[in-house]
Scaffold this motif. Sequence first.
Motif, mmCIF file in Angstrom:
data_model
loop_
_atom_site.group_PDB
_atom_site.id
_atom_site.type_symbol
_atom_site.label_atom_id
_atom_site.label_comp_id
_atom_site.label_asym_id
_atom_site.label_seq_id
_atom_site.Cartn_x
_atom_site.Cartn_y
_atom_site.Cartn_z
ATOM 1 N N LEU A 198 28.361 24.639 5.097
ATOM 2 C CA LEU A 198 26.938 24.949 5.170
ATOM 3 C C LEU A 198 26.114 23.773 4.664
ATOM 4 O O LEU A 198 25.144 23.351 5.311
ATOM 5 C CB LEU A 198 26.642 26.205 4.346
ATOM 6 C CG LEU A 198 25.164 26.503 4.086
ATOM 7 C CD1 LEU A 198 24.433 26.761 5.392
ATOM 8 C CD2 LEU A 198 25.026 27.699 3.128
ATOM 9 N N ARG A 199 26.502 23.214 3.535
ATOM 10 C CA ARG A 199 25.730 22.123 2.940
ATOM 11 C C ARG A 199 25.838 20.834 3.739
ATOM 12 O O ARG A 199 24.928 20.002 3.710
ATOM 13 C CB ARG A 199 26.215 21.892 1.508
ATOM 14 C CG ARG A 199 25.945 23.066 0.580
ATOM 15 C CD ARG A 199 26.604 22.903 -0.769
ATOM 16 N NE ARG A 199 26.299 24.026 -1.665
ATOM 17 C CZ ARG A 199 26.889 24.225 -2.832
ATOM 18 N NH1 ARG A 199 27.799 23.363 -3.282
ATOM 19 N NH2 ARG A 199 26.566 25.265 -3.573
ATOM 20 N N ARG A 200 26.942 20.656 4.454
ATOM 21 C CA ARG A 200 27.167 19.413 5.191
ATOM 22 C C ARG A 200 26.757 19.511 6.661
ATOM 23 O O ARG A 200 26.903 18.532 7.397
ATOM 24 C CB ARG A 200 28.648 19.059 5.113
ATOM 25 C CG ARG A 200 29.165 18.755 3.716
ATOM 26 C CD ARG A 200 28.774 17.383 3.257
ATOM 27 N NE ARG A 200 29.220 16.371 4.199
ATOM 28 C CZ ARG A 200 28.856 15.100 4.162
ATOM 29 N NH1 ARG A 200 28.021 14.685 3.226
ATOM 30 N NH2 ARG A 200 29.310 14.245 5.052
ATOM 31 N N ALA A 201 26.273 20.640 7.103
ATOM 32 C CA ALA A 201 25.909 20.824 8.501
ATOM 33 C C ALA A 201 24.952 19.734 8.962
ATOM 34 O O ALA A 201 23.974 19.418 8.292
ATOM 35 C CB ALA A 201 25.281 22.197 8.704
ATOM 36 N N GLY A 202 25.260 19.155 10.121
ATOM 37 C CA GLY A 202 24.403 18.127 10.706
ATOM 38 C C GLY A 202 24.705 16.722 10.256
ATOM 39 O O GLY A 202 24.121 15.768 10.776
ATOM 40 N N ARG A 203 25.606 16.546 9.310
ATOM 41 C CA ARG A 203 25.977 15.217 8.840
ATOM 42 C C ARG A 203 27.272 14.770 9.509
ATOM 43 O O ARG A 203 27.985 15.556 10.126
ATOM 44 C CB ARG A 203 26.155 15.206 7.323
ATOM 45 C CG ARG A 203 24.904 15.573 6.532
ATOM 46 C CD ARG A 203 25.136 15.375 5.045
ATOM 47 N NE ARG A 203 23.976 15.741 4.249
ATOM 48 C CZ ARG A 203 23.891 15.568 2.939
ATOM 49 N NH1 ARG A 203 24.921 15.057 2.275
ATOM 50 N NH2 ARG A 203 22.799 15.913 2.280
ATOM 51 N N VAL A 204 27.581 13.489 9.365
ATOM 52 C CA VAL A 204 28.877 12.989 9.823
ATOM 53 C C VAL A 204 29.942 13.585 8.920
ATOM 54 O O VAL A 204 29.844 13.518 7.693
ATOM 55 C CB VAL A 204 28.923 11.443 9.770
ATOM 56 C CG1 VAL A 204 30.307 10.942 10.147
ATOM 57 C CG2 VAL A 204 27.862 10.858 10.707
ATOM 58 N N TRP A 205 30.963 14.188 9.497
ATOM 59 C CA TRP A 205 31.984 14.874 8.715
ATOM 60 C C TRP A 205 32.820 13.886 7.908
ATOM 61 O O TRP A 205 33.281 12.882 8.425
ATOM 62 C CB TRP A 205 32.911 15.688 9.615
ATOM 63 C CG TRP A 205 32.272 16.783 10.398
ATOM 64 C CD1 TRP A 205 32.261 16.920 11.742
ATOM 65 C CD2 TRP A 205 31.539 17.915 9.872
ATOM 66 N NE1 TRP A 205 31.570 18.059 12.103
ATOM 67 C CE2 TRP A 205 31.121 18.687 10.981
ATOM 68 C CE3 TRP A 205 31.202 18.331 8.585
ATOM 69 C CZ2 TRP A 205 30.385 19.863 10.830
ATOM 70 C CZ3 TRP A 205 30.462 19.501 8.437
ATOM 71 C CH2 TRP A 205 30.066 20.252 9.546
ATOM 72 N N THR A 206 33.008 14.214 6.641
ATOM 73 C CA THR A 206 33.914 13.437 5.789
ATOM 74 C C THR A 206 35.328 14.001 5.928
ATOM 75 O O THR A 206 35.554 15.019 6.586
ATOM 76 C CB THR A 206 33.487 13.523 4.323
ATOM 77 O OG1 THR A 206 33.659 14.884 3.877
ATOM 78 C CG2 THR A 206 32.043 13.100 4.139
#
Length: 414
Positions: A28-36
């Motif tokens: 949820l917090r990382r949605a829309g970012r490049v996945w780590t």
Amino acid sequence: MRGDDPQLDDLAHKPSPPARLLDVTRLLRRAGRVWTGVDRVELAYLDALVAEDVPVFGLARTPLGYVLLDRGGLVGFRARLDGTLPPSAPDLLSRLQRGMRDSARRALTDLRKLSVARCLPHGLPAMLAKQLPAGTAYLNTGHSNLSARVLRAVRRLPDARIAVLVHDVIPLEYPHFQRAGTVEVFAQKMQRVREFADLLIYNSADTRTRTERAMAEWGSVPQGVVAHLGTVSPAPAPQDIPENLRPKEPYFVTVGTIEPRKNHALLLDVWDRMGPDAPELFICGGRGWNNEAVFTRLDALGDDARVKEVPGLSDGALAALVQGAQGLLFPSHAEGFGLPAVEALLLGTPVLCSNIATFREILANYAVYLDDSDREMWEATVVGWSKQSRNMLRVEGFDAPEWVEHFKTVLSFT
């Protein structure tokens, strides 16, 4: 691979739980970012658990409390994370959240729409007791939401099991590499994990050794199992590389957040030593923390510099850049697993990395190892590789860990 704790036999012979509860707070917090790399692990668990016959639920901490998803909700959430379905427009509650990215607001809106239950923080125990059966197995794979409130609420379920995947304990071992104030927070989190977890899942034997050494200072250590992370062969998309970044051969890449433990300073020193005749170096990753000296050096690079800082590449563009490189350079001081190196070897790209136990465990004889401070040897190897044919440098036969084996091990205990 399994741990050598004989008490694990008891867990392994237990029947599958009546339900599993996966924490998806990090997604949820990382949605829309490049996945780590950690994000990818949580995504892999989501995909694996919704494919199992055992009922599965998802739990996420939101700014207002908690939401609970069933299998259908998790499938819908996953489809919106990967773009298969369009995200919703942010609703009023999401728009009221200050400091939140629009993509996170959309994901938060979708979670509420897809949820089977929601509650304020104090209502978490009652919500879980009403929605989940006794014996539910809670899995946390992202180091997020490991609060006393959550762990106690799960523990109150009759016969509940708690399993936590530990990626590393680097903040405890290298506190000088961390953001101010984060070391104590991480230590408290790991102390709670030690107190509440029934099972710790380790991505490497080295991570297990380091974690158990740290936790032993606080008391007894939960049972543990080692299961190397699975990997999916990257799909290069050279057409996605921006036109202004089309590399000239030979070139090298390094992949990872620009933070102190990744040791970008060594690479910048090596390129300074090589001067204007150096091959190109692409530093692929976003800027992290505690690295002002490196940031200053990167900011001083001119348009014609042999070093290029390249944040935010798509997965396909990054894979294409790695595939075409003379080598992936990975001089980290510490790692829990080292996914970029594994993915590079899957693409046939040679890996030059620091001589640490995790790399040797995962990469075996398929990488070249150097001391993480020996600038002369790093320079000599880079110069040597830059003069060789790329085809002659290609790596063949690397047997990467697979997710099917990882889950065969983990799900036999949870």
